[in-house]
Write an enzyme that holds these catalytic residues in place. Structure first.
Site, PDB file in Angstrom:
ATOM      1  N   ASN A   7       6.249  -3.135  -0.306  1.00 49.16           N
ATOM      2  CA  ASN A   7       5.342  -2.906   0.815  1.00 49.16           C
ATOM      3  C   ASN A   7       5.439  -4.102   1.756  1.00 49.16           C
ATOM      4  O   ASN A   7       5.180  -5.242   1.360  1.00 49.16           O
ATOM      5  CB  ASN A   7       3.911  -2.739   0.293  1.00 49.16           C
ATOM      6  CG  ASN A   7       2.929  -2.350   1.383  1.00 49.16           C
ATOM      7  OD1 ASN A   7       2.946  -2.907   2.479  1.00 49.16           O
ATOM      8  ND2 ASN A   7       2.043  -1.412   1.081  1.00 49.16           N
ATOM      9  N   ARG A  18       1.077 -14.092  15.624  1.00 46.79           N
ATOM     10  CA  ARG A  18       1.568 -14.932  16.722  1.00 46.79           C
ATOM     11  C   ARG A  18       1.953 -14.133  17.961  1.00 46.79           C
ATOM     12  O   ARG A  18       2.354 -14.705  18.968  1.00 46.79           O
ATOM     13  CB  ARG A  18       2.778 -15.756  16.246  1.00 46.79           C
ATOM     14  CG  ARG A  18       2.434 -16.840  15.245  1.00 46.79           C
ATOM     15  CD  ARG A  18       1.586 -17.945  15.864  1.00 46.79           C
ATOM     16  NE  ARG A  18       2.308 -18.675  16.866  1.00 46.79           N
ATOM     17  CZ  ARG A  18       2.994 -19.799  16.637  1.00 46.79           C
ATOM     18  NH1 ARG A  18       3.039 -20.300  15.407  1.00 46.79           N
ATOM     19  NH2 ARG A  18       3.620 -20.416  17.612  1.00 46.79           N
ATOM     20  N   HIS A  43       2.017   0.945   5.306  1.00 47.72           N
ATOM     21  CA  HIS A  43       0.706   1.592   5.340  1.00 47.72           C
ATOM     22  C   HIS A  43       0.085   1.327   6.713  1.00 47.72           C
ATOM     23  O   HIS A  43      -0.722   0.411   6.876  1.00 47.72           O
ATOM     24  CB  HIS A  43      -0.183   1.026   4.224  1.00 47.72           C
ATOM     25  CG  HIS A  43      -1.468   1.776   4.042  1.00 47.72           C
ATOM     26  ND1 HIS A  43      -2.035   1.978   2.804  1.00 47.72           N
ATOM     27  CD2 HIS A  43      -2.314   2.356   4.933  1.00 47.72           C
ATOM     28  CE1 HIS A  43      -3.167   2.647   2.937  1.00 47.72           C
ATOM     29  NE2 HIS A  43      -3.352   2.887   4.228  1.00 47.72           N
ATOM     30  N   GLU A  70       2.278   5.305   3.565  1.00 48.03           N
ATOM     31  CA  GLU A  70       0.959   5.522   2.994  1.00 48.03           C
ATOM     32  C   GLU A  70      -0.089   5.603   4.096  1.00 48.03           C
ATOM     33  O   GLU A  70       0.081   4.998   5.154  1.00 48.03           O
ATOM     34  CB  GLU A  70       0.575   4.354   2.077  1.00 48.03           C
ATOM     35  CG  GLU A  70       1.482   4.129   0.901  1.00 48.03           C
ATOM     36  CD  GLU A  70       1.033   2.951   0.060  1.00 48.03           C
ATOM     37  OE1 GLU A  70       1.482   2.849  -1.095  1.00 48.03           O
ATOM     38  OE2 GLU A  70       0.219   2.138   0.552  1.00 48.03           O
ATOM     39  N   HIS A 191      -1.101  -1.420  -6.438  1.00 47.92           N
ATOM     40  CA  HIS A 191      -2.259  -2.196  -6.001  1.00 47.92           C
ATOM     41  C   HIS A 191      -2.520  -3.316  -7.001  1.00 47.92           C
ATOM     42  O   HIS A 191      -2.929  -3.086  -8.136  1.00 47.92           O
ATOM     43  CB  HIS A 191      -3.530  -1.364  -5.823  1.00 47.92           C
ATOM     44  CG  HIS A 191      -4.501  -2.010  -4.876  1.00 47.92           C
ATOM     45  ND1 HIS A 191      -4.499  -1.756  -3.519  1.00 47.92           N
ATOM     46  CD2 HIS A 191      -5.469  -2.923  -5.065  1.00 47.92           C
ATOM     47  CE1 HIS A 191      -5.438  -2.465  -2.920  1.00 47.92           C
ATOM     48  NE2 HIS A 191      -6.044  -3.203  -3.852  1.00 47.92           N
ATOM     49  N   GLY A 214       3.242  -5.171  -2.623  1.00 48.47           N
ATOM     50  CA  GLY A 214       3.347  -5.879  -1.360  1.00 48.47           C
ATOM     51  C   GLY A 214       2.694  -7.241  -1.362  1.00 48.47           C
ATOM     52  O   GLY A 214       3.364  -8.264  -1.318  1.00 48.47           O
TER      53      GLY A 214
END
Length: 238
Positions: A7, A18, A43, A70, A191, A214
């Site tokens: 992810n 930035r 996502h 997602e 997750h 991720g």
């Protein structure tokens, strides 16, 4: 073998902080795949605070592994997925202002809605997955929506594992995985999975097809390097 989908939301968060294009998501994606990752996950949220909708369109042109998008299937998200046609869409019931995903679907209560949404995606040849808590009843009901897979929401496992409650924390996931196998659903998970807990999770969950990682992976890469970390996950998943 369990596939690793990386992810890249956190890379987009860093870029957006930035206002420029560093890190470049296209270059990063190509690098992550060259390091051995077997999928790329994004996502996008309605406020586009990390992944932008245009990122999904741009990444579709360069992802050579599996592309997983997602999100909460609001109309804007549905339109994006039908346009981009990723390998997989993972349906997540997160609120628009959620910092991160924090619950799975009630696949009984929302069955009719999920049936309609999933039908639209499958008509376009997009594999579907539903984000669910480690609850065998929710997994069983998910099979009635027409989905191809479920993704187990693994935050409770990660928290329990960190506190030393490994066996207790993994138990409901084992039951949910067994139910997925029983009703003919493919199984994903994601997750808060990390280098610390991924091997234990993989060893105890049968028929695990894919993990999406991720936040932990990017944080670990700050210390250990992105290429090294991707391969460390691949080693643990094998």
């Amino acid at each position: 073998m369990t596939k690793l989908s990386v992810n890249i939301n956190k890379l987009a968060t860093l870029r957006n902080s930035r206002g420029g294009n560093v890190p470049n998501l296209i270059t990063s994606t190509k690098d992550i795949e060259s390091f051995g990752a077997e999928g790329i996950t994004i996502h996008p949220r309605p406020d586009e605070r990390h992944i932008r909708y245009q990122d999904a369109r741009d990444l579709k042109k360069v992802v050579t592994t599996e592309f997983n998008i997602e999100g909460n299937p609001i109309p804007k998200f549905i339109d994006l997925v039908l346009e981009v046609k990723p390998t997989q869409v993972t349906l997540v019931p997160d609120a628009e202002d959620a910092i991160t995903s924090n619950a799975g679907w009630d696949t009984i209560k929302h069955k009719d809605f999920l049936v309609d949404v999933i039908k639209a995606f499958k008509e376009k040849g997009i594999r579907t997955s539903i984000f669910v808590d480690p609850d065998a009843a929710m997994v069983k009901a998910a099979a009635e929506t027409g989905t191809d897979r479920v993704e187990l929401y693994t935050e409770s496992f990660a928290h329990g594992f960190a506190k030393g409650n490994k066996e207790e924390s993994i138990a409901p996931f084992v039951k949910a995985a067994e139910m997925a196998q029983q009703v003919g659903l493919g199984l994903n998970a994601g997750h808060d999975l990390s280098l610390d807990n991924i091997k234990f999770f993989k060893e105890h969950i049968p028929h695990l097809l894919e993990v999406s990682i991720g936040h932990a992976l990017i944080c670990e890469s700050l210390y250990l390097g992105l290429e090294n970390v991707v391969n460390m996950y691949l080693h643990r998943l094998k």
